[in-house]
Write a protein that holds these residues in place. Structure first.
Motif, short mmCIF file in Angstrom:
data_model
loop_
_atom_site.label_atom_id
_atom_site.label_comp_id
_atom_site.label_asym_id
_atom_site.label_seq_id
_atom_site.Cartn_x
_atom_site.Cartn_y
_atom_site.Cartn_z
N PRO A 13 0.80 -1.24 0.00
CA PRO A 13 0.00 0.00 0.00
C PRO A 13 0.83 1.28 0.00
N ASN A 14 1.93 1.32 0.75
CA ASN A 14 2.73 2.55 0.77
C ASN A 14 3.35 2.83 -0.60
N ALA A 15 3.73 1.78 -1.32
CA ALA A 15 4.28 1.95 -2.66
C ALA A 15 3.19 2.38 -3.64
N GLN A 16 1.97 1.89 -3.44
CA GLN A 16 0.86 2.30 -4.31
C GLN A 16 0.56 3.78 -4.12
N ARG A 17 0.64 4.25 -2.88
CA ARG A 17 0.44 5.69 -2.65
C ARG A 17 1.54 6.50 -3.33
N ALA A 18 2.76 5.96 -3.30
CA ALA A 18 3.87 6.64 -3.97
C ALA A 18 3.64 6.68 -5.48
N LEU A 19 3.18 5.58 -6.05
CA LEU A 19 2.89 5.56 -7.49
C LEU A 19 1.80 6.56 -7.85
N ALA A 20 0.83 6.72 -6.95
CA ALA A 20 -0.22 7.71 -7.18
C ALA A 20 0.37 9.11 -7.21
N ARG A 21 1.35 9.38 -6.31
CA ARG A 21 2.01 10.68 -6.29
C ARG A 21 2.77 10.93 -7.61
N VAL A 22 3.38 9.88 -8.12
CA VAL A 22 4.09 10.01 -9.40
C VAL A 22 3.10 10.20 -10.55
N GLY A 23 1.89 9.63 -10.38
CA GLY A 23 0.87 9.74 -11.41
C GLY A 23 0.76 8.54 -12.32
N VAL A 24 1.27 7.36 -11.86
CA VAL A 24 1.26 6.18 -12.73
C VAL A 24 0.57 4.98 -12.07
N LEU A 25 -0.15 5.19 -10.98
CA LEU A 25 -0.76 4.06 -10.28
C LEU A 25 -1.76 3.32 -11.16
N ASP A 26 -2.65 4.02 -11.81
CA ASP A 26 -3.66 3.36 -12.65
C ASP A 26 -3.01 2.58 -13.78
N GLU A 27 -1.99 3.16 -14.40
CA GLU A 27 -1.31 2.45 -15.48
C GLU A 27 -0.59 1.22 -14.96
N ALA A 28 0.02 1.33 -13.78
CA ALA A 28 0.70 0.17 -13.20
C ALA A 28 -0.29 -0.95 -12.88
N ARG A 29 -1.43 -0.59 -12.34
CA ARG A 29 -2.46 -1.60 -12.05
C ARG A 29 -2.93 -2.29 -13.33
N SER A 30 -3.08 -1.52 -14.39
CA SER A 30 -3.66 -2.06 -15.63
C SER A 30 -2.78 -3.10 -16.29
N VAL A 31 -1.47 -3.10 -15.99
CA VAL A 31 -0.57 -4.07 -16.61
C VAL A 31 -0.07 -5.10 -15.60
N SER A 32 -0.74 -5.17 -14.43
CA SER A 32 -0.23 -6.03 -13.36
C SER A 32 -1.35 -6.88 -12.78
N PRO A 33 -1.12 -8.17 -12.59
CA PRO A 33 -2.13 -9.01 -11.94
C PRO A 33 -2.16 -8.76 -10.43
N VAL A 34 -3.38 -8.85 -9.86
CA VAL A 34 -3.52 -8.78 -8.42
C VAL A 34 -2.95 -10.06 -7.82
N ILE A 35 -2.16 -9.93 -6.76
CA ILE A 35 -1.51 -11.09 -6.16
C ILE A 35 -2.52 -11.98 -5.45
N GLY A 36 -3.51 -11.39 -4.80
CA GLY A 36 -4.53 -12.18 -4.11
C GLY A 36 -3.96 -12.83 -2.86
N SER A 37 -4.00 -14.13 -2.80
CA SER A 37 -3.47 -14.84 -1.64
C SER A 37 -2.31 -15.74 -2.07
N GLY A 38 -1.45 -16.02 -1.12
CA GLY A 38 -0.32 -16.91 -1.36
C GLY A 38 0.03 -17.64 -0.09
N SER A 39 0.75 -18.73 -0.21
CA SER A 39 1.07 -19.56 0.94
C SER A 39 2.57 -19.73 1.10
N VAL A 40 2.99 -19.82 2.36
CA VAL A 40 4.32 -20.34 2.68
C VAL A 40 4.18 -21.84 2.73
N ARG A 41 4.98 -22.56 1.96
CA ARG A 41 4.80 -23.98 1.75
C ARG A 41 6.04 -24.78 2.15
N SER A 42 5.81 -26.04 2.39
CA SER A 42 6.92 -26.98 2.59
C SER A 42 7.57 -27.25 1.24
#
Length: 351
Positions: free
Chosen positions: A47-76
């Motif tokens: 989230p802090n990096a997303q706020r920084a990207l918004a300050r730069v003015g590229v947050l929407d563009e970054a989201r549009s070319v990036s998949p949402v991570i969703g959930s992930g697991s620490v695995r054996s």
């Protein structure tokens, strides 16, 4: 016009150049690489990096070319999930896409010079060291005792055109090694880390890839498939370096941002995020305060915060890459898995 020399045209340097007031500053960016890298890694945007990207003015563009991570697991090592984490709206942007967007956000008034500097610019203006873990600015201004420190670990990263299954996303922690997989635009991204005597410079990707295939030969099928499909052309390899603790990120009219100030182990996934925050924080302060006051406030806001994250990333690295302590770590993670499962049952029953 006040002059600012930004040494380094990576994530931190470009974000800073994009945010500095062009009506107040005459900015030059020195970058030794004339073009974007051909192979990149996936960078989780907290989230802090997303706020920084918004300050730069590229947050929407970054989201549009990036998949949402969703959930992930620490695995054996064999793929059994220990702990599953919901990443919320966090997304993973390709380093290449992020650099491209930042590059486009830099005003046309910024002068760009393709040059491998061996000396700190001496035109009398403010110098910003955004030149990474092996920073020329840090070495020359802060001294040789601040040289980057080599860790015993190697990082191998790659991209694949095939997607990763949702039930295979996450990090696999073995004995002295880890392996991670996540979604990426147009396919998937994977990374591996373990102790290695290769390098530290001139490491051959093909040799490392074969070494990794042997090391992970008994790990989960998803890992073996990824490494079997990987090609040297789609991979990056490097030894991991860190930067010693600095008492200040400011010395005279010199200031450090990004990895030049606080390169850390990648286990928390915060290096690129904190570089972005450094850049927009410094730019905002320089745009609104006298230089000396802005530099003091930047150091106050960013040094202790990034120091804490650096320590936390090192601690997590020791856990994730544990060798002698691996059996105890695994028992604790199995206990956490059982507790998480019981909590899920209780929540599902409405208890």
């Amino acid at each position: 016009m006040e002059t600012i020399a930004i040494v380094g045209g990576g994530i931190a340097g470009l974000a800073l150049a994009a945010c500095l007031d062009p009506e107040r500053f005459e900015v030059t960016v020195y970058e030794k690489r004339p073009e974007l890298p051909a192979v990149g890694s996936a960078l989780g945007m907290w989230p802090n990096a997303q706020r920084a990207l918004a300050r730069v003015g590229v947050l929407d563009e970054a989201r549009s070319v990036s998949p949402v991570i969703g959930s992930g697991s620490v695995r054996s090592p064999d793929g059994e999930p220990w702990v599953t984490v919901d990443a919320g709206e966090m997304f993973g942007v390709s380093r290449i896409d992020l650099l491209r967007l930042l590059h486009a956000a830099v005003p046309a008034t910024v002068r760009r010079t393709t040059s491998h500097l061996r000396e700190v610019p001496a035109d009398g203006g403010l110098v910003v060291g955004a030149d990474g873990v092996h920073s020329v600015v840090r070495r020359q201004v802060w001294g040789a005792r601040t040289d980057a420190r080599l860790t015993p670990y190697l990082a191998l990263r790659g991209t694949l055109p095939s997607p990763v299954s949702r039930d295979e996303v996450g990090e696999y922690w073995g004995r002295g090694d880890l392996f991670g997989m996540t979604a990426a635009r147009g396919g998937s991204f994977w990374y591996a880390s373990y102790r290695s005597g290769l390098g530290p410079y001139g490491i051959e990707v093909a040799t490392t890839l074969e070494q990794a295939r042997q090391r992970y030969a008994t790990h989960a099928p998803a890992i073996r498939r990824a490494l079997a499909a990987a090609t040297p052309e789609s991979c990056l390899v490097q030894r991991l370096w860190t930067v010693p603790h600095l008492r200040s990120y400011v010395r005279g009219r010199n200031v450090l941002i990004g990895d030049a100030a606080h390169a850390m182990m990648p286990t928390l996934g915060r290096g690129a995020c904190e570089s972005l925050v450094d850049a927009v924080t410094l730019a905002g302060l320089l745009n609104t305060l006298p230089e000396s006051q802005a530099l003091r406030e930047y150091d106050r806001q960013r040094r202790l915060r990034t120091r804490a994250l650096s320590l936390a990333s090192s601690a997590l690295g020791r856990i994730a890459l544990a060798e002698g302590g691996q059996p105890l770590r695994d028992r604790l993670l199995n206990l956490a898995r059982r507790r998480q499962a019981r909590a899920a049952v209780v929540s599902g029953s409405g208890g």
